[in-house]
Scaffold this motif. Structure first.
Motif, mmCIF file in Angstrom:
data_model
loop_
_atom_site.group_PDB
_atom_site.id
_atom_site.type_symbol
_atom_site.label_atom_id
_atom_site.label_comp_id
_atom_site.label_asym_id
_atom_site.label_seq_id
_atom_site.Cartn_x
_atom_site.Cartn_y
_atom_site.Cartn_z
ATOM 1 N N ASN A 10 0.065 18.734 8.570
ATOM 2 C CA ASN A 10 -0.345 18.859 7.177
ATOM 3 C C ASN A 10 -1.808 19.273 7.087
ATOM 4 N N ALA A 11 -2.137 20.352 7.719
ATOM 5 C CA ALA A 11 -3.525 20.799 7.785
ATOM 6 C C ALA A 11 -4.090 21.149 6.418
ATOM 7 N N SER A 12 -3.217 21.509 5.462
ATOM 8 C CA SER A 12 -3.713 21.908 4.141
ATOM 9 C C SER A 12 -4.451 20.776 3.439
ATOM 10 N N SER A 13 -3.963 19.553 3.569
ATOM 11 C CA SER A 13 -4.659 18.449 2.910
ATOM 12 C C SER A 13 -5.340 17.538 3.922
ATOM 13 N N GLY A 14 -4.926 17.606 5.193
ATOM 14 C CA GLY A 14 -5.512 16.759 6.208
ATOM 15 C C GLY A 14 -5.222 15.288 6.008
ATOM 16 N N MET A 15 -4.240 14.970 5.189
ATOM 17 C CA MET A 15 -3.943 13.593 4.827
ATOM 18 C C MET A 15 -3.061 12.939 5.876
ATOM 19 N N ALA A 33 13.774 -6.513 2.145
ATOM 20 C CA ALA A 33 12.656 -7.426 1.893
ATOM 21 C C ALA A 33 11.910 -7.063 0.608
ATOM 22 N N HIS A 34 12.072 -5.821 0.149
ATOM 23 C CA HIS A 34 11.375 -5.364 -1.062
ATOM 24 C C HIS A 34 12.356 -4.602 -1.949
ATOM 25 N N ARG A 35 12.136 -4.655 -3.260
ATOM 26 C CA ARG A 35 12.900 -3.825 -4.194
ATOM 27 C C ARG A 35 12.269 -2.437 -4.269
ATOM 28 N N TYR A 36 10.925 -2.411 -4.195
ATOM 29 C CA TYR A 36 10.225 -1.131 -4.249
ATOM 30 C C TYR A 36 8.921 -1.206 -3.463
ATOM 31 N N VAL A 37 8.400 -0.027 -3.140
ATOM 32 C CA VAL A 37 7.098 0.094 -2.483
ATOM 33 C C VAL A 37 6.347 1.207 -3.214
ATOM 34 N N ILE A 38 5.107 0.931 -3.588
ATOM 35 C CA ILE A 38 4.267 1.944 -4.220
ATOM 36 C C ILE A 38 3.160 2.318 -3.237
ATOM 37 N N PHE A 39 3.010 3.616 -3.026
ATOM 38 C CA PHE A 39 2.008 4.144 -2.100
ATOM 39 C C PHE A 39 0.926 4.875 -2.884
ATOM 40 N N LYS A 40 -0.302 4.804 -2.395
ATOM 41 C CA LYS A 40 -1.380 5.572 -3.001
ATOM 42 C C LYS A 40 -2.189 6.240 -1.903
ATOM 43 N N LYS A 45 -10.281 6.548 3.360
ATOM 44 C CA LYS A 45 -9.647 6.630 4.673
ATOM 45 C C LYS A 45 -8.926 7.957 4.879
ATOM 46 N N ASN A 46 -8.756 8.717 3.796
ATOM 47 C CA ASN A 46 -8.063 9.996 3.847
ATOM 48 C C ASN A 46 -6.626 9.835 4.355
ATOM 49 N N GLU A 47 -5.947 8.783 3.832
ATOM 50 C CA GLU A 47 -4.563 8.554 4.242
ATOM 51 C C GLU A 47 -3.781 7.857 3.138
ATOM 52 N N VAL A 48 -2.466 7.942 3.261
ATOM 53 C CA VAL A 48 -1.570 7.267 2.330
ATOM 54 C C VAL A 48 -1.417 5.824 2.804
ATOM 55 N N VAL A 49 -1.556 4.875 1.870
ATOM 56 C CA VAL A 49 -1.443 3.446 2.187
ATOM 57 C C VAL A 49 -0.488 2.772 1.195
ATOM 58 N N VAL A 50 0.003 1.595 1.560
ATOM 59 C CA VAL A 50 0.837 0.805 0.647
ATOM 60 C C VAL A 50 -0.082 0.140 -0.371
ATOM 61 N N GLU A 51 0.209 0.350 -1.639
ATOM 62 C CA GLU A 51 -0.577 -0.284 -2.698
ATOM 63 C C GLU A 51 0.076 -1.585 -3.168
ATOM 64 N N LYS A 52 1.413 -1.576 -3.294
ATOM 65 C CA LYS A 52 2.106 -2.738 -3.850
ATOM 66 C C LYS A 52 3.566 -2.725 -3.401
ATOM 67 N N ALA A 111 0.428 16.430 -4.538
ATOM 68 C CA ALA A 111 1.418 17.493 -4.312
ATOM 69 C C ALA A 111 1.357 18.020 -2.875
ATOM 70 N N THR A 112 0.149 18.185 -2.349
ATOM 71 C CA THR A 112 0.014 18.750 -0.996
ATOM 72 C C THR A 112 0.271 17.721 0.097
ATOM 73 N N SER A 113 0.231 16.447 -0.224
ATOM 74 C CA SER A 113 0.415 15.395 0.780
ATOM 75 C C SER A 113 1.825 14.810 0.798
ATOM 76 N N LYS A 114 2.631 15.139 -0.189
ATOM 77 C CA LYS A 114 3.953 14.528 -0.351
ATOM 78 C C LYS A 114 4.859 14.733 0.863
ATOM 79 N N ASP A 115 4.928 15.945 1.384
ATOM 80 C CA ASP A 115 5.850 16.221 2.483
ATOM 81 C C ASP A 115 5.524 15.415 3.729
ATOM 82 N N ARG A 116 4.249 15.167 3.956
ATOM 83 C CA ARG A 116 3.826 14.388 5.117
ATOM 84 C C ARG A 116 4.400 12.967 5.038
ATOM 85 N N LEU A 117 4.299 12.337 3.876
ATOM 86 C CA LEU A 117 4.847 10.987 3.703
ATOM 87 C C LEU A 117 6.366 11.025 3.756
#
Length: 146
Positions: A10-15, A33-40, A45-52, A111-117
């Motif tokens: 994912n060089a375009s966003s580097g995420m 263990a969870h009904r849902y997970v929200i990521f931000k 840190k320039n990365e996707v993390v679990v928010e809730k 939008a540019t980081s979605k495919d990586r996750l």
């Protein structure tokens, strides 16, 4: 003339995607263990993390209320339903939440980081892009699984 590109898939966003994202997804997928997970996206840190995460007892309304009104997020929702044959089933939805009122930079970054996750989350059944709460109402999920 030749060009050299830095970065991985994912060089375009580097995420990047934090290791705990996949682990939390697997807890939802395999252990319920969870009904849902929200990521931000954590800009520092320039990365996707679990928010809730939401407990298995939480409702779809609890989930939608946990999403920010004016900022983008990614989310996974474990949707339970009963088939016409009276079988209990579950399908996992990936939701890309990008409200119209969010900042342009945030929309572009998400939008540019979605495919990586998405690549890290193996086992998602359906994907929904939502810019407005009506695009991800419970009826939308029901229509997808039936």
């Amino acid at each position: 003339m030749s060009f050299r590109f830095r970065g991985g898939a994912n060089a375009s966003s580097g995420m990047g995607v934090a290791d705990h994202c996949k682990g939390t997804f697997l807890e939802l997928q395999r252990k319920k263990a969870h009904r849902y997970v929200i990521f931000k996206i954590d800009d520092k840190k320039n990365e996707v993390v679990v928010e809730k995460t939401g407990s298995p007892a939480e409702s779809y309304d609890d989930f939608t209320l946990a999403l920010p009104e004016n900022d983008c997020r990614y989310a996974i929702y474990d949707y339970d339903f009963v088939t016409s044959e009276n079988c209990q089933k579950s399908k996992i939805f990936f939701i890309a939440w990008s409200p119209a009122s969010s900042r342009i930079r945030a929309k572009m970054l998400y939008a540019t980081s979605k495919d990586r996750l998405r690549h890290e989350l193996d086992g998602v059944h359906y994907e929904i892009q939502a810019t407005d709460p009506t695009e991800m109402e419970l009826d939308v999920l029901k229509e997808r699984v039936y």
